[in-house]
Design an enzyme around this catalytic site. Structure first.
Site, PDB file in Angstrom:
ATOM      1  N   PHE A  15      73.533  75.123  73.193  1.00 53.84           N
ATOM      2  CA  PHE A  15      72.160  74.949  72.723  1.00 53.84           C
ATOM      3  C   PHE A  15      71.340  76.223  72.824  1.00 53.84           C
ATOM      4  O   PHE A  15      70.345  76.386  72.131  1.00 53.84           O
ATOM      5  CB  PHE A  15      71.470  73.833  73.536  1.00 53.84           C
ATOM      6  CG  PHE A  15      70.960  74.299  74.884  1.00 53.84           C
ATOM      7  CD1 PHE A  15      69.728  74.940  75.009  1.00 53.84           C
ATOM      8  CD2 PHE A  15      71.714  74.125  76.038  1.00 53.84           C
ATOM      9  CE1 PHE A  15      69.277  75.400  76.242  1.00 53.84           C
ATOM     10  CE2 PHE A  15      71.262  74.580  77.272  1.00 53.84           C
ATOM     11  CZ  PHE A  15      70.044  75.215  77.367  1.00 53.84           C
ATOM     12  N   LYS A  66      80.688  73.226  64.899  1.00 58.89           N
ATOM     13  CA  LYS A  66      80.092  72.063  65.580  1.00 58.89           C
ATOM     14  C   LYS A  66      79.007  72.618  66.503  1.00 58.89           C
ATOM     15  O   LYS A  66      79.276  73.046  67.627  1.00 58.89           O
ATOM     16  CB  LYS A  66      81.177  71.328  66.370  1.00 58.89           C
ATOM     17  CG  LYS A  66      80.943  69.846  66.597  1.00 58.89           C
ATOM     18  CD  LYS A  66      79.658  69.491  67.303  1.00 58.89           C
ATOM     19  CE  LYS A  66      79.678  69.734  68.789  1.00 58.89           C
ATOM     20  NZ  LYS A  66      78.329  69.570  69.408  1.00 58.89           N
ATOM     21  N   GLU A 110      74.295  69.493  69.736  1.00 57.93           N
ATOM     22  CA  GLU A 110      73.563  68.336  69.206  1.00 57.93           C
ATOM     23  C   GLU A 110      72.114  68.328  69.671  1.00 57.93           C
ATOM     24  O   GLU A 110      71.312  67.532  69.220  1.00 57.93           O
ATOM     25  CB  GLU A 110      74.271  67.028  69.585  1.00 57.93           C
ATOM     26  CG  GLU A 110      74.421  66.744  71.074  1.00 57.93           C
ATOM     27  CD  GLU A 110      75.649  67.394  71.705  1.00 57.93           C
ATOM     28  OE1 GLU A 110      75.929  68.576  71.404  1.00 57.93           O
ATOM     29  OE2 GLU A 110      76.316  66.715  72.512  1.00 57.93           O
ATOM     30  N   ARG A 111      71.777  69.261  70.607  1.00 57.47           N
ATOM     31  CA  ARG A 111      70.406  69.265  71.114  1.00 57.47           C
ATOM     32  C   ARG A 111      69.455  70.064  70.220  1.00 57.47           C
ATOM     33  O   ARG A 111      68.258  69.807  70.196  1.00 57.47           O
ATOM     34  CB  ARG A 111      70.380  69.791  72.548  1.00 57.47           C
ATOM     35  CG  ARG A 111      70.941  68.733  73.494  1.00 57.47           C
ATOM     36  CD  ARG A 111      70.924  69.202  74.911  1.00 57.47           C
ATOM     37  NE  ARG A 111      72.211  69.763  75.276  1.00 57.47           N
ATOM     38  CZ  ARG A 111      72.480  70.316  76.450  1.00 57.47           C
ATOM     39  NH1 ARG A 111      71.547  70.388  77.352  1.00 57.47           N
ATOM     40  NH2 ARG A 111      73.666  70.788  76.720  1.00 57.47           N
ATOM     41  N   SER A 129      79.285  75.688  78.670  1.00 56.06           N
ATOM     42  CA  SER A 129      79.402  75.679  80.131  1.00 56.06           C
ATOM     43  C   SER A 129      80.873  75.771  80.552  1.00 56.06           C
ATOM     44  O   SER A 129      81.774  75.409  79.789  1.00 56.06           O
ATOM     45  CB  SER A 129      78.766  74.410  80.693  1.00 56.06           C
ATOM     46  OG  SER A 129      79.443  73.286  80.165  1.00 56.06           O
ATOM     47  N   CYS A 153      73.118  83.117  78.987  1.00 58.45           N
ATOM     48  CA  CYS A 153      74.297  83.306  79.825  1.00 58.45           C
ATOM     49  C   CYS A 153      74.313  84.702  80.422  1.00 58.45           C
ATOM     50  O   CYS A 153      75.113  84.984  81.305  1.00 58.45           O
ATOM     51  CB  CYS A 153      75.567  83.066  79.023  1.00 58.45           C
ATOM     52  SG  CYS A 153      75.810  84.305  77.777  1.00 58.45           S
ATOM     53  N   GLU A 193      75.465  77.541  88.526  1.00 52.20           N
ATOM     54  CA  GLU A 193      74.585  78.118  87.499  1.00 52.20           C
ATOM     55  C   GLU A 193      73.356  77.218  87.356  1.00 52.20           C
ATOM     56  O   GLU A 193      73.490  76.022  87.117  1.00 52.20           O
ATOM     57  CB  GLU A 193      75.345  78.168  86.166  1.00 52.20           C
ATOM     58  CG  GLU A 193      74.555  78.812  85.050  1.00 52.20           C
ATOM     59  CD  GLU A 193      75.310  78.807  83.724  1.00 52.20           C
ATOM     60  OE1 GLU A 193      76.017  77.816  83.432  1.00 52.20           O
ATOM     61  OE2 GLU A 193      75.187  79.790  82.978  1.00 52.20           O
TER      62      GLU A 193
HETATM   63  P1  NAD Z   1      77.736  72.617  77.000  1.00 51.17           P
HETATM   64  O1  NAD Z   1      79.035  73.025  77.585  1.00 51.17           O
HETATM   65  O2  NAD Z   1      77.079  71.392  77.532  1.00 51.17           O
HETATM   66  O3  NAD Z   1      77.901  72.374  75.420  1.00 51.17           O
HETATM   67  C1  NAD Z   1      78.500  73.315  74.580  1.00 51.17           C
HETATM   68  C2  NAD Z   1      79.157  72.596  73.411  1.00 51.17           C
HETATM   69  O4  NAD Z   1      80.169  71.726  73.920  1.00 51.17           O
HETATM   70  C3  NAD Z   1      78.193  71.725  72.620  1.00 51.17           C
HETATM   71  O5  NAD Z   1      78.460  71.880  71.249  1.00 51.17           O
HETATM   72  C4  NAD Z   1      78.516  70.316  73.098  1.00 51.17           C
HETATM   73  O6  NAD Z   1      78.330  69.338  72.100  1.00 51.17           O
HETATM   74  C5  NAD Z   1      79.985  70.405  73.458  1.00 51.17           C
HETATM   75  N1  NAD Z   1      80.342  69.485  74.552  1.00 51.17           N
HETATM   76  C6  NAD Z   1      79.550  69.138  75.612  1.00 51.17           C
HETATM   77  N2  NAD Z   1      80.205  68.262  76.408  1.00 51.17           N
HETATM   78  C7  NAD Z   1      81.426  68.064  75.859  1.00 51.17           C
HETATM   79  C8  NAD Z   1      82.566  67.276  76.232  1.00 51.17           C
HETATM   80  N3  NAD Z   1      82.565  66.526  77.335  1.00 51.17           N
HETATM   81  N4  NAD Z   1      83.651  67.307  75.442  1.00 51.17           N
HETATM   82  C9  NAD Z   1      83.673  68.075  74.333  1.00 51.17           C
HETATM   83  N5  NAD Z   1      82.615  68.827  73.920  1.00 51.17           N
HETATM   84  C10 NAD Z   1      81.506  68.841  74.682  1.00 51.17           C
HETATM   85  O7  NAD Z   1      76.764  73.881  77.105  1.00 51.17           O
HETATM   86  P2  NAD Z   1      75.220  73.947  76.776  1.00 51.17           P
HETATM   87  O8  NAD Z   1      74.465  73.240  77.846  1.00 51.17           O
HETATM   88  O9  NAD Z   1      74.963  73.583  75.366  1.00 51.17           O
HETATM   89  O10 NAD Z   1      74.968  75.524  76.894  1.00 51.17           O
HETATM   90  C11 NAD Z   1      74.665  76.160  78.104  1.00 51.17           C
HETATM   91  C12 NAD Z   1      75.894  76.738  78.758  1.00 51.17           C
HETATM   92  O11 NAD Z   1      76.533  77.646  77.865  1.00 51.17           O
HETATM   93  C13 NAD Z   1      75.595  77.533  80.005  1.00 51.17           C
HETATM   94  O12 NAD Z   1      76.577  77.256  80.961  1.00 51.17           O
HETATM   95  C14 NAD Z   1      75.697  78.979  79.538  1.00 51.17           C
HETATM   96  O13 NAD Z   1      76.017  79.914  80.553  1.00 51.17           O
HETATM   97  C15 NAD Z   1      76.794  78.869  78.542  1.00 51.17           C
HETATM   98  N6  NAD Z   1      76.773  79.976  77.603  1.00 51.17           N
HETATM   99  C16 NAD Z   1      77.733  80.925  77.730  1.00 51.17           C
HETATM  100  C17 NAD Z   1      77.726  82.008  76.892  1.00 51.17           C
HETATM  101  C18 NAD Z   1      78.775  83.076  77.020  1.00 51.17           C
HETATM  102  O14 NAD Z   1      78.872  83.884  76.128  1.00 51.17           O
HETATM  103  N7  NAD Z   1      79.570  83.107  78.072  1.00 51.17           N
HETATM  104  C19 NAD Z   1      76.748  82.128  75.896  1.00 51.17           C
HETATM  105  C20 NAD Z   1      75.792  81.125  75.779  1.00 51.17           C
HETATM  106  C21 NAD Z   1      75.813  80.052  76.648  1.00 51.17           C
END
Ligand code: NAD
Length: 498
Positions: free
Chosen positions: A148, A172, A175-176, A225, A280, A382
């Site tokens: 997101f 994909k 969704e937020r 994450s 991140c 985090e």
């Molecule tokens: P998230 O992991 O909750 O979601 C990321 C994606 O995964 C979304 O599209 C979501 O729909 C999908 N997803 C969530 N739960 C799932 C599941 N159980 N099964 C399959 N798919 C699932 O992350 P977020 O809250 O949207 O974003 C924040 C996180 O992303 C933080 O931890 C941040 O550090 C990380 N991030 C990392 C980088 C990097 O380059 N390392 C960059 C941006 C964000």
């Protein structure tokens, strides 16, 4: 209520899937809803992408690049609209959204160089009348799953390069805050991209799991994450796909006793609280070497923080906006509470800020915690919010050991005037992206982005040169054209040049 659909085979589609509310974090109201794709719908998108693939793969690289040239112009022309969509669903302030978009556009600029990047490698006369070359062929249909916090930039890390390399793409988004990704996908059509090459399916785990299991998806890029990154990596790998999965972070800044403290404070304020700490690469931990610099830092940070403005995305005088959801707001506040209970000093408390006119928005004010220790959950996990923690150590080596012991290794930075110390730090620290007096060392688009340890699962980093390798497979061809009338003898030993 506005319904956010999918973008499949060149059309916005709004069929009857499950839905989820999309909140405006600034007001705290559910103002839109997003469709959550079924397995069948994702499979249909893959079928369209598969159908578009042969023609797109055979389109000359220069023509694929021309789409990206036009696309860059369209992104720039529509920048305000894109930032508005980001603001409405993510809450980041317009100037921050513009920075995100610009960073995304730089990946499109890099993708415009595809004909050069895909030229391959050639060796003449590797043997008598034998030439050899390596070429980089597209993989087929590939997928991207994004978080997101950068609703435009992170998708732009992925699909421009994947597409320009000759692949078809299924995105994909989170969704937020899905609208920005949907909008920028539609711009690709205006740029002349054939239908089916780029598709967006909105959804949740159902859509993700379909992408992970469908054999027609050849590679998966994920950013999000760490627990989900690890899941994606394991599943996609088990299903024979190429995968890069970028995860979470805990980024430390070491402040050395010789640092320019005023400069460090300015840099830290922006890097800790910009985008509400939902980056991140946000700097969330300051490791102060020696009590003298620690005391000065805490005092100056607290003074600087008294001027920070948290509020609505539409007011450009604000420094940062709300966090993404009510649950996340409570989670961030929970970490502040637990740190306090575990013995940290709350120097500036950002819980329950009053934002006039937006009382129901998901706000957390800038928070400063001192005397944090490595066993506190606020340090180990985090937080992903506007919380800056200070850890006090005696030596630079102690600071480096602390960083190396952390499970994450995304970004880090050292503030110092000592070139030798900085060089030792950058050479030895177990972190993928390092800043020297640069608080957010996010690589530019022509380098690649990736952390170490549990911040990245996979081998190749995101965007830049690594992305050309990620979205292509190498084929090496060895060719002989014997001179007329020359017959080669039978050779049973391994061919060599001896
Ligand atoms: P998230 O992991 O909750 O979601 C990321 C994606 O995964 C979304 O599209 C979501 O729909 C999908 N997803 C969530 N739960 C799932 C599941 N159980 N099964 C399959 N798919 C699932 O992350 P977020 O809250 O949207 O974003 C924040 C996180 O992303 C933080 O931890 C941040 O550090 C990380 N991030 C990392 C980088 C990097 O380059 N390392 C960059 C941006 C964000």
């Amino acid at each position: 209520m506005k319904t956010i659909g999918h973008f499949i085979n060149g059309e916005i589609c709004t069929n009857n899937d499950r839905t989820q509310a999309v909140y405006n974090p600034t007001t705290g109201q559910a103002e839109k809803e997003v469709l959550l794709a079924s397995k069948e719908l994702v499979e249909q998108a893959i079928t369209y992408a598969q159908a578009a693939y042969p023609a797109w793969r055979n389109t000359p690289a220069i023509k694929r690049a021309r789409v990206m040239f036009r696309y860059k112009e369209l992104l720039e022309k529509n920048a305000e609209k894109i930032c508005q969509l980001i603001g409405e669903e993510h809450g980041k302030i317009a100037h921050d959204a513009m920075g995100e978009l610009q960073r995304g556009i730089e990946n499109v600029e890099y993708a415009c160089g595809a004909p050069e990047l895909l030229k391959g490698e050639h060796s003449k006369n590797v043997g008598p009348n034998i030439d050899s070359w390596s070429e980089f062929q597209p993989l087929g249909v590939v997928a991207g799953i994004t978080p997101f916090n950068f609703p435009a930039m992170v998708p732009l890390w992925m699909f421009p390069m994947a597409i320009v390399c000759g692949n078809c793409f299924i995105l994909k988004p989170s969704e937020r805050d899905p609208s920005a990704a949907l909008f920028i996908a539609d711009l690709l059509k205006q740029a002349g991209l054939p239908d089916g090459v780029m598709n967006v399916v909105n959804g949740d785990k159902v859509a993700v799991d379909t992408l992970l299991s469908d054999a027609r998806i050849k590679a998966v890029s994920f950013v999000g994450s760490t627990p989900i990154a690890e899941y994606i990596y394991t599943q996609a790998n088990a299903n024979g796909k190429r995968v890069q999965a970028l995860g979470g972070a805990k980024n430390h800044a070491i402040v050395m006793p010789d640092a320019d403290v005023d400069n460090a404070v300015n840099q830290l304020l922006g890097a800790a609280f910009g985008s509400s700490g939902e980056r991140c690469m946000a700097l969330s931990v300051v490791v102060a070497v020696g009590d003298a610099v620690a005391n000065l830092l805490v005092e100056k940070l607290a003074t600087g923080m008294s001027d920070l403005k948290v509020g609505a995305f539409s007011d450009s005088s604000n420094d940062f906006g709300p966090v993404i959801t009510k649950q996340h707001q409570e989670k961030v506040e929970g970490y502040i509470e637990s740190a306090e209970k575990q013995g940290a000093t709350v120097v500036v408390d950002g819980r329950n800020p009053k934002v006039k006119g937006y009382e129901d928005g998901f706000y957390v004010g800038g928070t400063l915690l001192d005397n944090v220790t490595a066993d506190m959950s606020s340090y180990k996990e985090e937080i992903f919010g506007p919380v800056l923690q200070v850890i006090r150590v005696k030596t630079m080596q102690e600071a480096m050991d602390l960083i190396d012991a952390h499970e994450y290794g995304n970004g880090t930075c050292i503030f110092t005037r000592d070139g030798e110390a900085a060089r030792y730090f950058s050479d030895h620290i177990q972190v993928g992206m390092v800043g020297i007096n640069v608080p957010l060392p996010v690589p530019v688009a022509y380098h690649s982005f990736g952390g170490w340890k549990r911040s990245l699962f996979g081998d190749l980093h995101a965007y830049g040169p690594d992305s050309v390798r990620f979205y292509t497979k190498r084929k090496t061809i060895t060719q002989r054209w014997p001179s007329a009338g020359v017959r080669e003898g039978i050779e049973f030993s391994m061919p060599t040049m001896n």
